[in-house]
Write an enzyme that holds these catalytic residues in place. Structure first.
Site, short mmCIF file in Angstrom:
data_model
loop_
_atom_site.label_atom_id
_atom_site.label_comp_id
_atom_site.label_asym_id
_atom_site.label_seq_id
_atom_site.Cartn_x
_atom_site.Cartn_y
_atom_site.Cartn_z
N ASP A 193 41.11 31.92 41.09
CA ASP A 193 39.96 31.34 41.80
C ASP A 193 39.69 29.88 41.44
OD1 ASP A 193 39.24 33.68 43.23
OD2 ASP A 193 38.43 34.52 41.39
N HIS A 224 40.66 36.13 32.30
CA HIS A 224 41.13 37.28 33.07
C HIS A 224 41.29 38.47 32.14
CE1 HIS A 224 43.51 39.79 35.77
NE2 HIS A 224 42.97 39.07 36.73
#
Ligand code: CMC
Length: 391
Positions: free
Chosen positions: A327, A270
């Site tokens: 996710d 991320h």
């Protein structure tokens, strides 16, 4: 024009001031309007969290009821829009339909709105949230060649969506508390994430004073990409591929580390979170609970957990501070509650919608300034035009 600083991918550029969402990437903190994501995921509902994001405060009982009433009131789409669905090929990706139809919505709704008036803005906000849900479900029904299920006024937002998605003529969808709560939690966890790619897109398009529908349609397109919301589909494809081929997580990881054909461990890494993604923590826990309560054993969950174990002990991932993101486990929950894979990113879009609406609103409430980044030019220096016969 002064010195222009290059910030590739905007890693260190604050593009705006915002009071909606707070992230501390080093410490894994995420708050909506000051409220920790853990508390909202545990105690709130999606409709309430949406209200919080869009209007800035948790609603009182009557405010929430009014918001829910409006969500119900606006749940149908104009019959003429149904014809537009027929124009798409059967295998059109639901994200393409979603974006096109949200833009089309702007032709059927009043686009003129007063963002700074709470009472007025509840109508367009609820209208968009409610109709997007109906469009999303209809796009899936279209993809399987089935007629849409009309929304039901007796069901709340999330249960109503599941009905529209999954009801069959001979077997209406019966809301199951475990399933509805799990989806509600997922939507809350996706509801906002400050200046991510799709939200920045909504803000940028909105900064040109484009209407809410056009701005959100652009956000859907950004979200579709596999490095952003599309990652939840890519994760499932990756897990399925490992399952079907019999390749071990360790073997797959070698390919990732060698950057074979540019493959990545999808659902990992991320831009902002460098220790853990608080949403992933909650989702992993929810994943175990939901599968347990539904009595499902999913071999893909075992593969995902093994991949995570291998990654967390591997220098490649440690050095680069790569951890599971939102996710990584969300697809396994969606699969367990009966949502088809091609709808995963659409679910992310439904979840992110309150965030997009609140950011669009914030842009329109601030003194208007169009977003207009600069660049570092790397092209040819000045040269003279060459006539065709001299080239
Ligand atoms: N698997 C393997 N290597 C990775 C991964 C990954 N998932 N993510 C980053 N890296 C490596 C990358 O190759 C680079 O290595 P090197 O320094 O050797 O070139 C280094 O880590 C830094 O990567 P980056 O691409 O510069 O990092 P970024 O901050 O620009 O990208 C990201 C963030 C989320 C796009 C990226 O981590 C990624 O592609 N992850 C996989 C896709 C994914 O799961 N996306 C969902 C993100 S969370 C929800 C959302 O925003 O929608």
């Amino acid at each position: 024009t002064g010195l222009i600083t290059l910030d590739n991918g905007y890693g260190n550029t604050g593009s705006c001031q915002s009071n909606i969402c707070y992230i501390d990437g080093d410490n894994g903190i995420l708050r909506y309007r000051g409220y920790p994501i853990e508390q909202l995921a545990e105690q709130s509902t999606f409709a309430e969290t949406a209200y919080l994001l869009i209007f800035g405060e948790l609603p009182g009982e009557s405010q929430l009821q009014e918001f829910r009433n409006q969500l119900t009131e606006h749940q149908f789409i104009h019959e003429d829009m149904l014809h537009a669905f027929e124009g798409f090929p059967a295998d059109a990706p639901p994200m393409a339909i979603l974006s096109a139809m949200i833009n089309a919505l702007g032709c059927f709704q009043p686009v003129f709105m007063s963002p700074d008036d709470d009472d007025h803005f509840m109508d367009p906000a609820a209208r968009l949230m409610s109709k997007v849900r109906t469009i999303a479900a209809a796009s899936y029904r279209k993809s399987i060649g089935k007629p849409m299920n009309y929304p039901r006024s007796d069901l709340r937002y999330t249960a109503n969506f599941l009905h529209q998605l999954l009801s069959l003529p001979h077997k209406p969808y019966e809301p199951d508390d475990v399933v509805v709560d799990a989806l509600d939690k997922l939507l809350i966890l996706h509801a906002d994430h400050e200046q991510n790619c799709s939200t920045s897109t909504v803000r940028m398009v909105g900064s040109a004073q484009a209407n809410l529908y056009a701005s959100v349609a652009a956000g859907v397109c950004a979200l579709w990409g596999p490095l952003h919301g599309g990652a939840n589909v890519a994760v499932m494809e990756m897990l399925q591929q490992l399952h079907d081929s019999g390749m071990t997580p360790e073997e797959y990881m070698e390919k990732v580390k060698n950057k074979e054909a540019g493959i990545r461990l999808m659902g990992f890494g991320h831009r902002v979170y460098k220790n853990f993604d608080p949403r992933a923590k909650i989702i992993k826990q929810a994943c175990d609970n939901v599968l347990d309560r539904l009595g499902i054993h999913d071999p893909l969950l075992d593969i995902a957990k093994r991949l995570e174990e291998v990654a967390l002990e591997d220098d490649y991932f440690i050095e680069r501070k790569l951890y599971p993101n939102v996710d990584f486990y969300s697809g396994i929950i969606m699969r367990a509650i009966g949502i088809p894979t091609n709808m995963f990113t659409v679910i992310f879009a439904i979840g992110r919608l309150p965030g997009w609406i609140s950011h669009w609103r914030e842009v329109h409430m601030a003194p208007a300034k169009i977003d207009r980044p600069r660049q570092i030019y790397t092209g040819a220096p000045k040269r003279d035009y060459v006539p065709m016969d001299k080239r």
